[in-house]
Design a protein around this motif. Structure first.
Motif, short mmCIF file in Angstrom:
data_model
loop_
_atom_site.label_atom_id
_atom_site.label_comp_id
_atom_site.label_asym_id
_atom_site.label_seq_id
_atom_site.Cartn_x
_atom_site.Cartn_y
_atom_site.Cartn_z
N MET A 1 1.98 -4.50 5.04
CA MET A 1 3.28 -3.94 4.71
C MET A 1 4.06 -3.66 6.00
SD MET A 1 2.29 -1.26 1.70
CE MET A 1 1.41 -1.79 0.26
N THR A 3 6.12 -1.76 8.70
CA THR A 3 6.34 -0.37 9.09
C THR A 3 7.26 -0.36 10.29
OG1 THR A 3 4.37 -0.41 10.50
CG2 THR A 3 4.09 0.40 8.26
N ASP A 83 8.62 -3.86 0.07
CA ASP A 83 8.27 -3.19 1.32
C ASP A 83 8.44 -1.69 1.10
OD1 ASP A 83 8.02 -2.09 3.85
OD2 ASP A 83 9.15 -3.69 4.84
N CYS A 85 8.06 0.73 3.10
CA CYS A 85 8.45 1.52 4.28
C CYS A 85 9.79 1.07 4.85
CB CYS A 85 7.36 1.43 5.35
SG CYS A 85 5.79 2.16 4.82
N TRP A 126 1.72 -9.08 0.63
CA TRP A 126 0.32 -9.11 0.19
C TRP A 126 0.14 -10.07 -0.98
CZ3 TRP A 126 -2.56 -3.74 -0.10
CH2 TRP A 126 -2.92 -3.36 1.20
N ARG A 142 -6.95 -7.50 -3.38
CA ARG A 142 -6.02 -6.36 -3.39
C ARG A 142 -5.33 -6.22 -4.74
NH1 ARG A 142 -3.26 -8.77 2.06
NH2 ARG A 142 -4.64 -7.86 3.64
N GLU A 200 -8.93 -1.07 0.90
CA GLU A 200 -7.77 -1.49 1.69
C GLU A 200 -6.48 -1.03 1.02
OE1 GLU A 200 -6.02 -5.48 3.94
OE2 GLU A 200 -7.62 -5.66 2.45
N VAL A 201 -6.42 -1.10 -0.31
CA VAL A 201 -5.25 -0.61 -1.04
C VAL A 201 -5.09 0.88 -0.84
CG1 VAL A 201 -4.25 -0.30 -3.34
CG2 VAL A 201 -5.37 -2.46 -2.75
N GLU A 203 -6.14 2.80 1.61
CA GLU A 203 -5.74 3.14 2.97
C GLU A 203 -4.27 2.79 3.22
OE1 GLU A 203 -5.50 4.60 6.68
OE2 GLU A 203 -7.11 4.94 5.21
N GLU A 204 -3.81 1.68 2.64
CA GLU A 204 -2.42 1.29 2.82
C GLU A 204 -1.48 2.34 2.24
OE1 GLU A 204 0.45 -0.80 4.55
OE2 GLU A 204 -1.65 -1.35 4.67
N THR A 207 -1.05 5.29 4.41
CA THR A 207 -0.07 4.97 5.45
C THR A 207 1.36 5.14 4.92
OG1 THR A 207 -1.61 3.43 6.50
CG2 THR A 207 0.72 3.17 7.03
#
Length: 558
Positions: A1, A3, A83, A85, A126, A142, A200-201, A203-204, A207
């Motif tokens: 993604m 940032t 997106d 962010c 993704w 994901r 992974e999802v 943790e994303e 963020t």
């Protein structure tokens, strides 16, 4: 993604447990594309929000919830995020967001951002990577990719239907041109569901939370908060045809309200707790009972959960009393406030809904060919009474943009103007949610009623809204706008959100009568006027007839 650099957090707002702002706040939902258009393209934007913060300060709200404004192809009005962010150019820039946030904070108005974690846009990097990578890849892991059933995988993995109509699975074409796997989308085909068993999802999204928290936002409204985790094995399920589209009518749905979601929100709670001030999480969780909804707001999980059971309760004194009692008991048992709500961007506005002769399933909407149109005068009268009842209750309350003007549902939208995916995916069988999303009228005689200087409007506004425009209601003590301004001022001054409800019996079976602090609140849901007890009238949702309380009217007495 994607940032980008973040900005410093806002100053701390330390409080003692039990006195956090979100426990008593009145929070105003802004649907950005329909609030105010500063650019003239017919779509509302963030500078438009900033331009009207003084109006919201005068209204008396404590916070704003912003529906999605992040980058998106806009297949579902921003609830398909590409997106997480960044700001979609339709709505402005990150600098526009930062200015709006600073200006809101300068007026002591907090900002809650909509977060959409159940699914992304199919244009998200993704998902594009997942399509390119192929079966068995980390990129596909994901999302909810599965092999099909049948001899050649030609059948979807199960029988689930999309909330918007049609199947919840779409088959992809693999790189070599052959039919391939299927991906799950509980909503539109352009909204593939994430697989929340994938670290992974998780943790994303930590963020993503930190990105907006670092900019200074005060919390998140979490879209489809009950849908992130699916039952193991993805068993077949056929919902009731009479039920609402978001699952609040039925128990044990394999893609709603699964126990695993609570682990996710405990994790998010810890992220927010690392920041100064009282950052809050609010759940959009359509669940069949208040008891189940209260599980989302246990002390280590989310802070608020919309009380959709209250929203859907019939205009009946016994039913409303039961829901209020159960709400205060169930939420109080876990140390949370009840979060009252009557309208939002997904339901028929309550100024129309309360005037309907029969129920309309959530998400279905109403339109020109709906059998049984709402009674506009009755709907508005009941809506004003219901809002006066809601805003006198302990806890927090959300109000949806335009309800302070008494806006009804826009029913007579032309077919070619409709944009809700529900309309298209059901071949026009369900009108969907466009009717509650029509841009606001600010001025009675300006272009697009003041929504846009050019007169452009992404959905057409009913001509009769001229009489409901904000400037037409300002200064009129009988207007719905004046009623809301008075109620919010009195609610704050009297501390009603932090109060205690005590029922006062004896007024009859069609009357709700209770005390909260120094107020005696009565709502007459019957068909005959009611003689008022002693007390000075502080608020009345309709003109009183001497000391008589008319039907479908709420009064606050001191």
């Amino acid at each position: 993604m994607t940032t980008v650099e973040t900005v410093a957090t806002t100053e701390a707002r330390p409080t003692e447990t039990g006195s956090e702002w979100w426990r008593t706040a009145v929070i105003y939902q802004i649907y950005p594309r329909s609030f105010s258009d500063s650019s003239g393209d017919g779509i509302g934007d963030l500078p438009g929000v900033t331009a009207h913060l003084d109006d919201l300060e005068k209204l008396g709200v404590d916070a704003i919830w912003l529906s999605p404004f992040q980058r998106s192809p806009q297949k579902d009005a921003g609830y398909d995020v590409a997106d997480y962010c960044d700001v979609d150019p339709l709505f402005g820039t990150l600098s526009d967001f930062d200015r709006m946030l600073a200006e809101a904070h300068a007026r002591s108005i907090r900002i809650i951002v909509d977060l959409v974690p159940n699914h992304s846009s199919d244009q998200h990097v993704w998902f594009q990577d997942a399509l390119a990578a192929g079966p068995g890849s980390p990129e596909r892991a994901r999302y909810m990719f599965r092999d099909g059933r049948g001899e050649h995988g030609e059948l979807p993995p199960n029988n689930w239907d999309s909330v918007f109509g049609g199947p919840a699975w779409t088959r992809v074409t693999e790189a070599g041109g052959a039919p391939g796997q299927w991906y799950l989308h509980l909503f539109d085909t352009s909204q593939p569901d994430f697989d929340w068993s994938n670290e992974e999802v998780r943790e994303e999204f930590r963020t993503v939370l930190r990105f907006w928290l670092d900019r200074g936002v005060d919390g998140f409204r979490v879209d489809v908060a009950h849908g992130l985790v699916k039952e193991a094995g993805l068993p077949d399920y056929t919902p009731s045809p009479e039920g609402g589209s978001m699952g609040g009518d039925e128990a044990n749905v394999p893609y709603w309200g699964q126990p695993g979601v609570h682990e996710i929100y405990r994790d998010w709670h810890e992220v927010l707790a690392q920041y100064d001030g009282d950052r809050a999480l609010c759940a959009e969780a359509w669940l069949p009972t208040i008891e189940k909804t209260a599980l989302w707001v246990r002390p280590d999980e989310m802070h608020q959960a919309f009380n959709f059971v209250f929203l859907e309760t019939h205009w009946n004194a016994a039913d409303l009393r039961s829901v209020i009692d159960e709400s205060l008991r169930a939420y109080g048992a876990v140390g949370a406030p009840s979060t009252w709500v009557l309208s939002n961007h997904d339901v028929v506005r309550h100024a129309s809904r309360l005037g309907l002769p029969a129920d309309i399933p959530q998400g279905a909407g109403i339109g020109p060919n709906t059998v049984g149109k709402p009674d506009p005068a009755l709907g508005l009268r009941r809506a004003r009474a219901a809002s006066a009842l809601m805003l006198a209750l302990p806890g927090s309350a959300y109000i949806y943009q335009g309800e302070e003007l008494g806006l009804p549902e826009a029913i007579d939208l032309p077919d070619d103007a409709r944009q809700d995916p529900t309309w298209f995916r059901t071949d026009g069988e369900k009108y969907g949610r466009d009717g509650c999303r029509v841009p606001l009228p600010w001025t009675s005689d300006g272009p697009a009623f003041g929504f846009s200087d050019t007169g452009a409007s992404w959905l057409p506004q009913p001509a009769e809204w001229a009489t409901l425009a904000r400037d037409a209601q300002q200064g009129d003590s009988a207007s719905t706008l004046s009623l809301y301004e008075t109620m919010l001022a009195e609610r704050r001054a009297r501390g009603l959100g932090a109060g205690t409800l005590t029922w006062v019996d004896g007024a009859g079976p069609d009357v709700l009568s209770f005390r909260n602090g120094d107020l005696h609140v009565l709502t007459n849901i019957g068909s005959a006027p009611l003689e008022l007890p002693a007390g000075t009238v502080v608020v009345a949702s309709e003109p009183l007839e001497g000391r008589m309380l008319p039907p479908d009217t709420t009064v606050w007495l001191a």
